[in-house]
Design an enzyme around this catalytic site. Structure first.
Site, short mmCIF file in Angstrom:
data_model
loop_
_atom_site.label_atom_id
_atom_site.label_comp_id
_atom_site.label_asym_id
_atom_site.label_seq_id
_atom_site.Cartn_x
_atom_site.Cartn_y
_atom_site.Cartn_z
N ARG A 154 1.06 -0.67 0.51
CA ARG A 154 -0.44 -0.07 0.35
C ARG A 154 1.38 1.55 0.08
O ARG A 154 0.15 2.00 -0.59
CB ARG A 154 -0.77 -0.53 0.92
N ASP A 164 -0.32 -7.68 -2.83
CA ASP A 164 -1.83 -6.97 -2.10
C ASP A 164 -2.83 -6.10 -3.19
O ASP A 164 -1.81 -6.27 -3.86
CB ASP A 164 -1.82 -5.87 -1.21
N HIS A 172 -7.29 -11.10 -1.49
CA HIS A 172 -6.41 -9.70 -1.66
C HIS A 172 -5.26 -9.67 -3.00
O HIS A 172 -3.93 -9.69 -3.01
CB HIS A 172 -5.44 -9.54 -0.13
N ASP A 175 -6.12 -15.38 4.83
CA ASP A 175 -7.28 -14.25 5.54
C ASP A 175 -8.64 -13.65 4.45
O ASP A 175 -7.43 -13.40 3.15
CB ASP A 175 -6.49 -14.01 6.41
N GLU A 176 -9.02 -13.18 4.89
CA GLU A 176 -9.96 -12.01 4.10
C GLU A 176 -10.54 -12.18 2.63
O GLU A 176 -10.01 -11.74 1.73
CB GLU A 176 -9.46 -10.46 4.14
#
Length: 358
Positions: A188, A217, A288, A350-351
């Protein structure tokens, strides 16, 4: 007639109490003051303050004991770090016999099970410094403690003629936790190689031993994979970035990105090793994945097209469950494992919304 004697006894008692209080503060205040001069993070297991100081200057030698099996590698790391932090270039002397040399920093290899692989003993005397450890790692952490004993005014002063007072003490220390990690998300917010080295320097100063490097990501793919060049050609750049918390739906309109070549990766991993830091890469899957899907949309369930994410959050488009995807991920991880000697590789997990899979 007994009352005057009672009054005198009471007055005498109060006087004795006041005297005892004064004596107490006279005794404890120096100890309290001494403790405030030893500002070491993390706090050592045991520290015994001593009177006096040792003066560190450019004519002080680093003496490496004859049984230190790494040759002069440990001493050179010691010397280079002191030069980097304090501006002092110290001479390295290889001792031909056992002993402790005055006006020197003595490095000694020992075999003390209580210290483990990362512990050390550091003794600062008015006529020299003695450091004992089982391993180079313990020696390195002793150096970090020694640097923290340097008064703040002298840190990074880069004055080769400086005379630096080190408070005398005896320190025995070893870490409570075997894993002491810091995380950095470069997906990011991109950091240059030099900025990461500075981050590693700060980690080492506080005896962290694990660098968790978040390399991929939705907002950017930051590691070169030679078999899939579009990951960095396309996936490393986003056209703009959200401003604020996203409620206003405003963007800065600036192209943003960057990535690390495999040469960069090797350089950072090698640099971290000199600081006793293991690097754990994070390669996100199966969620992601927008940065990767923008480069290879056939790995998705819908076929795209996709853009590198310009805002934060969790997105429905993820790696799709098909043979081509698994081949891609195996190829990527093969190159990653060749770059990182770490016994651990973080693959996310995850996610990951299941909407596209359904």
């Amino acid at each position: 007639m007994i009352y005057p004697f009672i009054l005198l006894a009471i007055l005498f008692s109060f006087a004795m109490i006041r005297i005892l209080i004064v004596i107490y503060f006279l005794i404890t205040t120096p100890a309290i003051m001494a403790q405030t001069t030893y500002s070491i993070i993390p706090e050592p297991v045991n520290i015994i303050p001593k009177e006096g100081t040792f003066i560190l200057h450019r004519k002080i030698a680093i003496v490496e004991g004859p049984v230190w099996i790494t040759g002069d590698a440990a001493a050179r790391t010691f010397c280079n770090t002191i030069k980097q932090q304090l501006g002092l270039h110290l001479a390295i002397v290889q001792a031909m016999r056992e002993g402790t040399f005055e006006n020197a920093i003595n490095l000694k290899k020992i075999n003390d099970r209580s210290l483990g692989n990362e512990g050390y003993k550091l003794e600062v005397k008015t006529n020299g410094i003695i450091i004992q450890a089982n391993t180079d790692t313990g020696l390195f952490y002793a150096l970090q403690t020694l640097l923290q004993l340097v008064p703040e005014d002298f840190t990074l002063n880069n004055n080769p003629k400086a005379k630096i007072p080190i408070p005398c003490c005896v320190i025995t220390d070893q870490p409570q936790f075997t894993y002491r990690g810091m995380h950095l998300d470069v997906s990011r917010h991109f950091f240059t190689v030099e900025e990461i080295k500075k981050y590693l320097d700060l980690m080492a100063f506080y005896k962290f031993n694990t660098f968790h490097w978040h390399l991929t990501d939705d907002q950017g793919w930051r590691i070169e994979i030679k078999k899939y060049p579009k990951l960095t050609e396309t996936g490393s750049m986003r056209k703009e970035t959200i401003i604020g918390n996203g409620k206003e739906n405003q963007y800065d309109g600036k192209l943003y990105g960057g990535y690390y070549t495999q040469t960069d990766i090797k350089e950072i991993v090698a640099y971290a090793a000199t600081k006793c830091i293991n690097v754990i890469p994070e390669i996100e899957m199966p969620g992601h994945a927008l940065a990767a899907l923008s480069a290879y949309p056939q790995l998705s369930c819908s076929g795209g097209p996709f853009n590198v994410a310009t805002r934060w959050g969790v997105f429905d488009d993820v790696f799709c469950t098909k043979d081509e995807t698994f081949t891609f991920l195996q190829d990527v991880l093969s190159e990653v494992c060749n770059l990182f000697p770490s016994p651990f590789i973080h693959i996310g997990g995850d996610e990951c919304p299941k909407k596209r899979w359904k």
